[in-house]
Design a protein around this motif. Structure first.
Motif, short mmCIF file in Angstrom:
data_model
loop_
_atom_site.label_atom_id
_atom_site.label_comp_id
_atom_site.label_asym_id
_atom_site.label_seq_id
_atom_site.Cartn_x
_atom_site.Cartn_y
_atom_site.Cartn_z
N LYS A 149 1.03 -1.39 0.04
CA LYS A 149 -0.21 0.16 -0.11
C LYS A 149 0.89 1.09 -0.01
N ILE A 152 1.89 1.92 -3.52
CA ILE A 152 1.12 2.45 -4.40
C ILE A 152 0.86 4.07 -4.15
N LYS A 153 0.90 4.59 -2.99
CA LYS A 153 1.07 6.15 -2.50
C LYS A 153 2.08 6.65 -3.39
N TYR A 155 3.71 5.80 -6.12
CA TYR A 155 3.47 5.61 -7.63
C TYR A 155 2.38 6.44 -8.01
N ASN A 156 1.16 6.72 -6.95
CA ASN A 156 0.21 7.96 -7.46
C ASN A 156 0.70 9.09 -7.55
N ARG A 159 1.75 9.78 -10.97
CA ARG A 159 1.16 9.51 -11.90
C ARG A 159 0.94 10.43 -13.03
N ASP A 160 0.91 11.85 -12.45
CA ASP A 160 0.47 13.07 -13.33
C ASP A 160 2.18 13.59 -13.59
N GLU A 186 0.17 6.97 -16.62
CA GLU A 186 -1.02 6.77 -16.11
C GLU A 186 -1.31 5.01 -16.17
N VAL A 189 1.02 3.13 -13.76
CA VAL A 189 0.64 3.26 -12.47
C VAL A 189 -0.54 2.06 -12.30
N ASP A 190 -1.60 2.16 -13.12
CA ASP A 190 -2.63 1.14 -13.00
C ASP A 190 -2.05 -0.19 -13.16
N SER A 193 -0.27 -1.14 -10.17
CA SER A 193 -1.13 -1.15 -8.94
C SER A 193 -2.02 -2.52 -8.94
#
Length: 271
Positions: A149, A152-153, A155-156, A159-160, A186, A189-190, A193
């Motif tokens: 988890k 994931i933070k 990576y997000n 994302r932009d 983007e 990242v998906d 994830s």
């Protein structure tokens, strides 16, 4: 004759050229760069959205060209290996590992070592586990075998791409154009994830199958890969060694290229 004086005269005269070419592998045309004329073949595996050109300048330029033949590949959908456009099915790391190994076989390298950065490190771990008879030695940095988890933070947060520093963003925009770069980041990242949604495992189950000598390098200030990842690899790959570079970040092989190249050459050249 001394190795430096091969059939083509003094090494200095031909030691610096990098050739670029494409070869068809698994129904796609993969681009690669090649330099050096040593007996020890080494494949460089780039990170997310990366290719030989963006990710390995100092290695293509300065790794020992008498000892090594160096290949830097562009995975499908990255760099000059477009088309196809990049996608991220659940097995994208396995697909990259098979592409990488099949590329080296197509180039007639029977056995080779791998230097994998970030996503390329994950690909290299999988390749070393699945094709043990082909892999001589393994070096990975900025790599992880699971997604938590916490990851994931992180990576997000990237994302932009408009939030990336200009220095990192610019070569990517020049390579891809803004739209492809932004879209693919983007999608990455998906794609990464997906693993957290299942169990977090990318290739933890494969680590016990890695039998080649393995060298893990970690930048203590890596903002993308927390230290528990290299520690896990170190514990779970038989006989692996770990080097932490105190000031290193995610791109330690670019920022501390000289120290990185020296350590890697030493490791690769050991009997």
């Amino acid at each position: 004759p001394t190795p430096a004086l091969g059939p083509r005269g003094p090494a200095a005269a031909y030691g610096t050229s990098v050739t670029s070419a494409k070869i068809q592998v698994n129904r796609v045309h993969l681009h690669y760069q090649q330099t050096g004329q040593g007996d020890h073949a080494v494949l460089l595996l780039p990170g997310m959205l990366g290719c030989g050109e963006t990710d390995f300048g100092p290695q293509l330029k300065s790794l020992n060209k008498q000892l090594f033949t160096i290949i830097a590949w562009d995975p499908r959908g990255y760099g000059h290996s477009i088309p196809p456009a990049r996608d991220f099915p659940p097995d994208f790391f396995e697909r990259d590992a098979k592409d990488a190994v099949d590329l080296m076989q197509a180039l007639k390298f029977k056995k080779f070592s791998m230097l994998g950065w970030s996503d390329g490190g994950i690909t290299a771990l999988i390749a070393a586990a699945k094709y043990p008879s082909l892999i001589h030695k393994l070096v990975v940095w900025g790599a992880n075998s699971s997604v938590t988890k916490e990851d994931i933070k992180l990576y997000n947060a990237i994302r932009d791409v408009s939030k990336w520093s200009e220095k990192v963003r610019k070569p990517m925009e020049e390579m891809y154009g803004h739209d492809y770069f932004a879209r693919t980041c983007e999608a990455w990242v998906d794609g990464i994830s997906q693993f957290a949604e299942k169990s977090g495992n990318i290739c933890e189950h494969l680590l016990p199958h890695i039998v080649c000598p393995t060298f893990i390098i970690h930048g203590a200030k890596d903002p993308l890969v927390p230290p528990f990842h290299p520690e896990y690899l170190h514990k779970n790959i038989r006989g692996a060694r770990l080097l932490v570079i105190p000031e290193g970040k995610h791109n330690l092989h670019l920022r501390f290229a000289e120290e990185f190249n020296t350590e890697v050459e030493k490791f690769l050249a050991e009997a």
